[in-house]
Motif scaffolding. Structure first.
Motif, PDB file in Angstrom:
ATOM      1  N   THR A  67       0.840  -1.204   0.000  1.00 37.96           N
ATOM      2  CA  THR A  67       0.000   0.000   0.000  1.00 37.96           C
ATOM      3  C   THR A  67       0.872   1.250   0.000  1.00 37.96           C
ATOM      4  OG1 THR A  67      -0.150   0.082   2.419  1.00 37.96           O
ATOM      5  CG2 THR A  67      -1.858  -1.149   1.251  1.00 37.96           C
ATOM      6  N   LEU A  82      -9.897  -3.835 -10.106  1.00 39.69           N
ATOM      7  CA  LEU A  82     -10.174  -2.963  -8.967  1.00 39.69           C
ATOM      8  C   LEU A  82     -11.460  -3.360  -8.240  1.00 39.69           C
ATOM      9  CD1 LEU A  82      -9.442   0.734 -10.041  1.00 39.69           C
ATOM     10  CD2 LEU A  82      -8.185  -0.633  -8.380  1.00 39.69           C
ATOM     11  N   LYS A  83     -11.422  -3.221  -6.916  1.00 34.25           N
ATOM     12  CA  LYS A  83     -12.634  -3.368  -6.111  1.00 34.25           C
ATOM     13  C   LYS A  83     -13.135  -2.017  -5.607  1.00 34.25           C
ATOM     14  CE  LYS A  83     -11.763  -8.082  -4.482  1.00 34.25           C
ATOM     15  NZ  LYS A  83     -11.587  -8.964  -3.291  1.00 34.25           N
ATOM     16  N   SER A  84     -12.233  -1.015  -5.564  1.00 33.93           N
ATOM     17  CA  SER A  84     -12.608   0.303  -5.041  1.00 33.93           C
ATOM     18  C   SER A  84     -11.971   1.392  -5.884  1.00 33.93           C
ATOM     19  CB  SER A  84     -12.153   0.443  -3.580  1.00 33.93           C
ATOM     20  OG  SER A  84     -12.403   1.745  -3.089  1.00 33.93           O
ATOM     21  N   ASN A  88      -7.477   5.582  -5.085  1.00 33.09           N
ATOM     22  CA  ASN A  88      -8.130   6.800  -4.604  1.00 33.09           C
ATOM     23  C   ASN A  88      -7.472   8.018  -5.238  1.00 33.09           C
ATOM     24  OD1 ASN A  88      -9.391   8.865  -3.260  1.00 33.09           O
ATOM     25  ND2 ASN A  88      -9.064   8.046  -1.207  1.00 33.09           N
ATOM     26  N   ASP A 103      -3.380   5.439  -2.593  1.00 34.80           N
ATOM     27  CA  ASP A 103      -4.157   6.617  -2.216  1.00 34.80           C
ATOM     28  C   ASP A 103      -3.353   7.872  -2.560  1.00 34.80           C
ATOM     29  OD1 ASP A 103      -5.590   8.666  -1.076  1.00 34.80           O
ATOM     30  OD2 ASP A 103      -5.881   7.694   0.860  1.00 34.80           O
ATOM     31  N   GLY A 146      -3.137  -1.343  -2.795  1.00 34.44           N
ATOM     32  CA  GLY A 146      -3.823  -0.117  -2.399  1.00 34.44           C
ATOM     33  C   GLY A 146      -3.002   1.120  -2.695  1.00 34.44           C
ATOM     34  N   GLN A 161      -6.234  -3.210  -6.052  1.00 32.31           N
ATOM     35  CA  GLN A 161      -7.637  -3.411  -5.683  1.00 32.31           C
ATOM     36  C   GLN A 161      -8.321  -2.120  -5.266  1.00 32.31           C
ATOM     37  OE1 GLN A 161      -8.180  -6.546  -2.814  1.00 32.31           O
ATOM     38  NE2 GLN A 161      -6.832  -7.962  -3.899  1.00 32.31           N
ATOM     39  N   SER A 162      -7.555  -1.151  -4.751  1.00 31.59           N
ATOM     40  CA  SER A 162      -8.133   0.113  -4.271  1.00 31.59           C
ATOM     41  C   SER A 162      -7.323   1.279  -4.813  1.00 31.59           C
ATOM     42  CB  SER A 162      -8.129   0.147  -2.739  1.00 31.59           C
ATOM     43  OG  SER A 162      -8.591   1.392  -2.259  1.00 31.59           O
ATOM     44  N   ASP A 172     -12.160   5.693  -6.276  1.00 34.07           N
ATOM     45  CA  ASP A 172     -12.667   6.970  -5.769  1.00 34.07           C
ATOM     46  C   ASP A 172     -12.168   8.097  -6.653  1.00 34.07           C
ATOM     47  OD1 ASP A 172     -13.499   9.181  -4.360  1.00 34.07           O
ATOM     48  OD2 ASP A 172     -12.928   8.391  -2.399  1.00 34.07           O
TER      49      ASP A 172
END
Length: 747
Positions: free
Chosen positions: A102, A178-180, A155, A128, A126, A152-153, A182
């Protein structure tokens, strides 16, 4: 010979084991060295590397700020809220850390174009990069996601994604893993961008596109069987929601379409979304009746938000079948008829927040609301409810907000409310309530007591002084008698005291100034409010009314009978905030239209932040204290219609007043020429037989015409003052409230 061979065999085994052990230790050391080099390279690429001074050559990367390791390998890097100002290309080195799982670089002033080629480590799941200055197209964002095969995530919230249009000829990307995703608070505009995203849903479970500028109609979603969270709020969508839009969204638990321009009936496919726990359609133009059959199929629904639409019809008692419901917001619609008695049944105790304000509900308040034992907030304001307030509401031990202003309620405020020890806001203005105030001395968390414009009688109770968190006390336009209790000065956080239009007697307690310097922090919780400026007349007293305004449509203020009666032509709106940096908390003090006598206490001059002071229409006598001139923030001062004597204190010349009224007293002497006093129209000084000087006739032997100009200029000055009042008070209110104002709304 055999011994030699055996010894040689043992030696070979030992050497082999030794080599294996060296290799085992060597690999992590090499990997660690690679992590170290990549991190140091990122640091050195920064405009100011000293911001990561802890990343130095004397330490291993696992001790670096923001780094988390697993088994001696860098697995996570989190840097947040530091103005590192890296370029997006410099992040590519971090993405290539082989063991990185991440990466969070939130609010670090990251800049650049996300279309720059990147390659992610195989273990990265992940990423962000929110709250930065990244730009690029939606297709760039999706291509970036595709290049990170294990991600997977992702942002990208609060950037500038969408500033570039979709690239011509770009093939529709295949669904990515991807699961998420934003992309909220970006600059995505076209529904083409939205279709681009929706065509790649795949196994996506979380999709947030809120707070963009996507306009047009919402497209059909081809396949959203995996989608659980979907947020399109705060965009520019318009038109109806077509049938089939959400027909395959069987897994949705969160759907937010609020703050758009949708019209027509509620989305027709809601019956497919039986797993919803949150549904928000607020702040649109949906109309018709609410789809009660679809709603009652959602057995897990906890939050239902339909406020600020045009829904109409009666509220079906079937809504009580939503036994998991915690929040029901139907505010600012066109609902009518009674509030269903079955709304709170003994089998559905989950409801915590009930907002029915600004509708057309009629009939009485059901006693059965007390069955909702978890209720924290109950707002029934601006309806057409009648009858008495149920005493059973006094059993709601968790209730914080009880708000019912502008109805036709009568009877007494139940004595049982003394048990509401969690109560913070009791707001019952503009009803027909009678009797005395109940003893709420045990409700020590009260912030806002607002009972103005009722028919309450008796004395103002001394127990109010126990309420150290009380910020707003409004008891004006009732029939209270007796003296003002000096204990009100013990309210350490009092911002607003309105006792106008009663039958109070006795002198003004000097103790009202005692609260100065005892300001509590966080008095109110960002409440939305409206301040209605009162153009005083014989039927409407005081300098204005402060109303709690959550869930009320601004235009619907015209439904209040008092709007026409009081000619509320100036309206301030905003949210409460707290920025006290000096002694004294009170900003509004209105004791007008009573029978108060005696002298004005000089201690009132100690209330540092006081902006509006109205003592008019009483029986006050004696001199105006010179200490009143120390009220540095007062914009409105009304001492009219009393029996005050002597001169206007010279200290008044230093005050930055926007409005003053000293008329109808027994004042004498010359109006001070310095400051703002000589700029007001003459009616604010009239009916004081001993006063003289501009704008009144000159004092004997002295003319002020050469100092102030001729009277023909005064009409211009009057206009400027009328505008200046609002500018000045608006500015002062901004010190305490996040404020905006509209002028001439009801003219």
């Amino acid at each position: 010979m055999e011994e030699v061979h055996h010894h040689h065999h043992i030696t070979m085994v030992q050497r082999t084991l030794s080599c294996l052990l060296q290799l085992l230790f060597l690999f992590p050391l090499q990997a660690m060295a690679g992590d170290f080099d990549l991190l140091i390279s990122f640091k050195n690429s920064l405009p100011n590397p000293s911001l990561l001074s802890g990343w130095n050559l004397n330490q291993g990367p696992c001790s670096f700020q923001g780094v988390v390791c697993k088994g001696g390998h860098v697995s996570s890097l989190t840097l947040q809220g530091i103005a590192l100002s890296p370029n997006f290309r410099s992040v590519s080195g971090l993405l290539s850390i082989q063991t990185l799982e991440t990466l969070t670089l939130r609010s670090v002033n990251l800049t650049g174009d996300i279309s720059a080629p990147t390659k992610c480590a195989e273990q990265l799941t992940g990423l962000d990069l929110s709250d930065n200055n990244l730009h690029g197209s939606v297709s760039d964002a999706l291509s970036f996601a595709t290049s990170c095969s294990s991600l997977q995530s992702l942002n990208f919230s609060s950037n500038s994604i969408g500033v570039y249009p979709l690239k011509k000829g770009s093939p529709v990307p295949t669904p990515f893993p991807l699961k998420s995703l934003d992309l909220s608070y970006n600059k995505i505009e076209s529904t083409g961008d939205l279709q681009w995203v929706l065509s790649t849903l795949g196994i996506l479970q979380f999709l947030d596109l809120s707070a963009n500028k996507i306009a047009g109609s919402i497209p059909e979603i081809a396949n959203c069987t995996s989608l659980e969270y979907f947020d399109l709020s705060s965009n520019l969508f318009a038109g109806t929601v077509p049938a089939g839009t959400f027909s395959t969204c069987f897994s949705l638990t969160y759907l937010n379409l609020s703050s758009n321009h949708f019209t027509g009936n509620a989305p027709p496919d809601l019956s497919s979304c039986t797993r919803l726990t949150t549904l928000s359609l607020s702040y649109n133009n949906f109309s018709g009746e609410i789809p009660i059959l679809s709603l009652t199929s959602m057995s897990d629904l906890k939050h239902l938000e339909l406020g600020f639409n045009n829904f109409s019809g009666s509220l079906s008692g079937s809504i009580s079948k939503l036994t998991s419901l915690e929040l029901l917001d139907l505010s600012s619609n066109g609902f009518s008829g009674p509030i269903p008695a079955s709304l709170c049944t003994k089998g559905a105790p989950s409801l915590m927040e009930l907002y029915l304000q600004n509708n057309y509900f009629t009939g009485s308040i059901p006693d059965s609301l007390s069955n909702c034992a978890e209720l924290v907030s109950l707002d029934l304001s601006l309806n057409e409810l009648n009858g008495s307030i149920p005493a059973t509401l006094g059993s709601l031990s968790k209730l914080k907000d009880l708000i019912m202003w502008q109805n036709y309620l009568d009877g007494e405020i139940p004595a049982e409310f003394s048990s509401l020890k969690s109560l913070e806001n009791l707001i019952l203005d503009y009803n027909g309530l009678t009797g005395m105030m109940p003893d709420l001395g045990n409700c020590t968390g009260l912030n806002w007591i607002s009972l103005s414009s009722n028919r309450l009688t008796g004395t103002i109770p001394a127990w109010i002084g126990k309420l150290e968190s009380l910020a707003i006390l409004k008891l004006g336009n009732n029939s209270f008698t007796g003296p003002i209790p000096p204990e009100l000065g013990d309210c350490k956080s009092l911002l607003w005291l309105d006792l106008t239009g009663n039958q109070l007697i006795g002198s003004i307690p000097p103790a009202l100034a005692n609260q100065s310097g005892k300001v509590a922090v966080s008095l109110l919780t960002a409440k939305r409010y409206v301040y209605l400026r009162n153009d005083e007349n014989s039927q409407c007293h005081g300098k204005g009314s402060l109303l709690e305004f959550d869930g009320i449509r601004f235009d619907d203020l015209t439904r209040m009978p008092s709007i026409r009666l009081c000619n509320f032509t100036r309206v301030y709106m905003g949210n409460t905030q707290h920025t006290f940096n000096n002694n004294g908390s009170m900003i509004f003090l209105d004791l007008s239209y009573n029978q108060l006598d005696g002298h004005i206490p000089k201690e009132l001059g100690m209330i540092y932040y006081l902006m509006i002071l109205n003592l008019g229409h009483n029986l006050l006598t004696g001199l105006i204290p010179r200490e009143m001139g120390e009220l540095a923030h007062v914009a409105v001062l009304d001492l009219s219609h009393n029996q005050l004597e002597g001169p206007i204190p010279a200290s008044f010349s230093a005050m930055s007043l926007s409005e003053i009224d000293l008329s109808n007293n027994r004042l004498n002497g010359s109006i001070p020429e310095l400051g703002s006093l000589a700029t007001f129209p003459k009616y604010v000084y009239e009916n004081n037989s001993g006063l003289c000087g501009f704008p009144l006739p000159p004092c004997s032997g002295k003319s002020t015409s050469t100092l102030m100009g001729d009277v023909s200029e005064q009409s211009s000055t009057d206009y400027e003052l009328s505008q200046g009042w609002w500018i000045t008070v608006g500015f002062l209110f901004c010190i305490f409230f996040n404020v905006g104002f509209a002028i001439g709304l009801f003219l």
